[in-house]
Write an enzyme that holds these catalytic residues in place. Structure first.
Site, PDB file in Angstrom:
ATOM      1  N   VAL A  24       0.724  -1.150  -0.142  1.00  0.00           N
ATOM      2  CA  VAL A  24      -0.153   0.089  -0.115  1.00  0.00           C
ATOM      3  C   VAL A  24       0.910   1.237  -0.058  1.00  0.00           C
ATOM      4  CG1 VAL A  24      -1.902   1.162   1.270  1.00  0.00           C
ATOM      5  CG2 VAL A  24      -2.214  -1.350   0.858  1.00  0.00           C
ATOM      6  N   THR A  27       2.616   1.822  -3.528  1.00  0.00           N
ATOM      7  CA  THR A  27       1.501   1.973  -4.526  1.00  0.00           C
ATOM      8  C   THR A  27       0.885   3.522  -4.125  1.00  0.00           C
ATOM      9  OG1 THR A  27       0.867  -0.224  -4.755  1.00  0.00           O
ATOM     10  CG2 THR A  27      -0.727   1.406  -5.474  1.00  0.00           C
ATOM     11  N   GLU A  28       0.640   3.876  -3.123  1.00  0.00           N
ATOM     12  CA  GLU A  28       0.111   5.207  -2.687  1.00  0.00           C
ATOM     13  C   GLU A  28       1.325   6.208  -2.800  1.00  0.00           C
ATOM     14  OE1 GLU A  28      -2.987   6.145  -2.160  1.00  0.00           O
ATOM     15  OE2 GLU A  28      -4.013   4.476  -1.588  1.00  0.00           O
ATOM     16  N   SER A  29       2.218   5.949  -2.068  1.00  0.00           N
ATOM     17  CA  SER A  29       3.330   7.261  -2.231  1.00  0.00           C
ATOM     18  C   SER A  29       4.834   7.009  -2.725  1.00  0.00           C
ATOM     19  CB  SER A  29       3.457   7.816  -0.790  1.00  0.00           C
ATOM     20  OG  SER A  29       4.049   6.878   0.087  1.00  0.00           O
ATOM     21  N   TYR A 132      -5.804   0.127  -9.333  1.00  0.00           N
ATOM     22  CA  TYR A 132      -4.985   0.168  -7.979  1.00  0.00           C
ATOM     23  C   TYR A 132      -5.014  -1.123  -7.492  1.00  0.00           C
ATOM     24  CZ  TYR A 132      -4.447   1.479  -3.298  1.00  0.00           C
ATOM     25  OH  TYR A 132      -4.304   1.563  -1.801  1.00  0.00           O
TER      26      TYR A 132
END
Length: 148
Positions: A24, A27-29, A132
């Site tokens: 996560v 993928t997010e940041s 996502y």
């Protein structure tokens, strides 16, 4: 693996596999603690301000805006949120969809027979969320292999 002390601690505390947390964050940041999305999500785990505030209060922390970017606080809130979503949905792909699109959207999809089968999400109508979910799943698989 950056921020390992926080990932290990909070993953263990909240019962979330470490590879999921790393996936996560990646993928997010891409591990940028100062990341801000176009929508306004913040920090390593890209929490929206209202989500951050609600989760911080739920875990008994002061939802100080200045701490939204703090790696420890951001990871704690994000991992707690993942654990809560997993308690509700019991399937990681559904958790990833809810983390991205929100529980309201996922609950609506689960209630729609075109999107779900036997209570399991089979179609994700939002293209961004569908991609996502694939990216997080793929990253989690890679982290799981690396961590063995």
């Amino acid at each position: 693996m950056k921020y390992g002390e926080y990932v290990t601690y909070y993953a263990d505390l909240y019962g979330v596999p470490e590879e999921v947390v790393y996936a996560v964050i990646r993928t997010e940041s891409r591990f940028d603690p100062k990341a801000v999305s176009r929508a306004g999500a913040r920090g390593l785990m890209q929490l929206m301000p209202m989500t951050y505030q609600a989760v911080a209060e739920e875990i008994g922390r002061v939802p100080d805006e200045a701490l939204a970017f703090d790696p420890g606080m951001n990871i704690q809130c994000g991992v707690y949120l993942l654990s809560r979503l997993y308690e509700k949905y019991r399937v990681w792909d559904t958790v990833y969809a809810a983390y991205n699109a929100g529980e309201t959207a996922v609950d609506r999809w689960l209630a729609d027979p075109k999107c779900s089968e036997k209570g399991r999400l089979i179609v994700v109508p939002y293209g961004e969320t569908r991609e996502y979910v694939k990216r997080v799943r793929h990253a989690a698989e890679i982290y799981q292999k690396r961590m063995r």
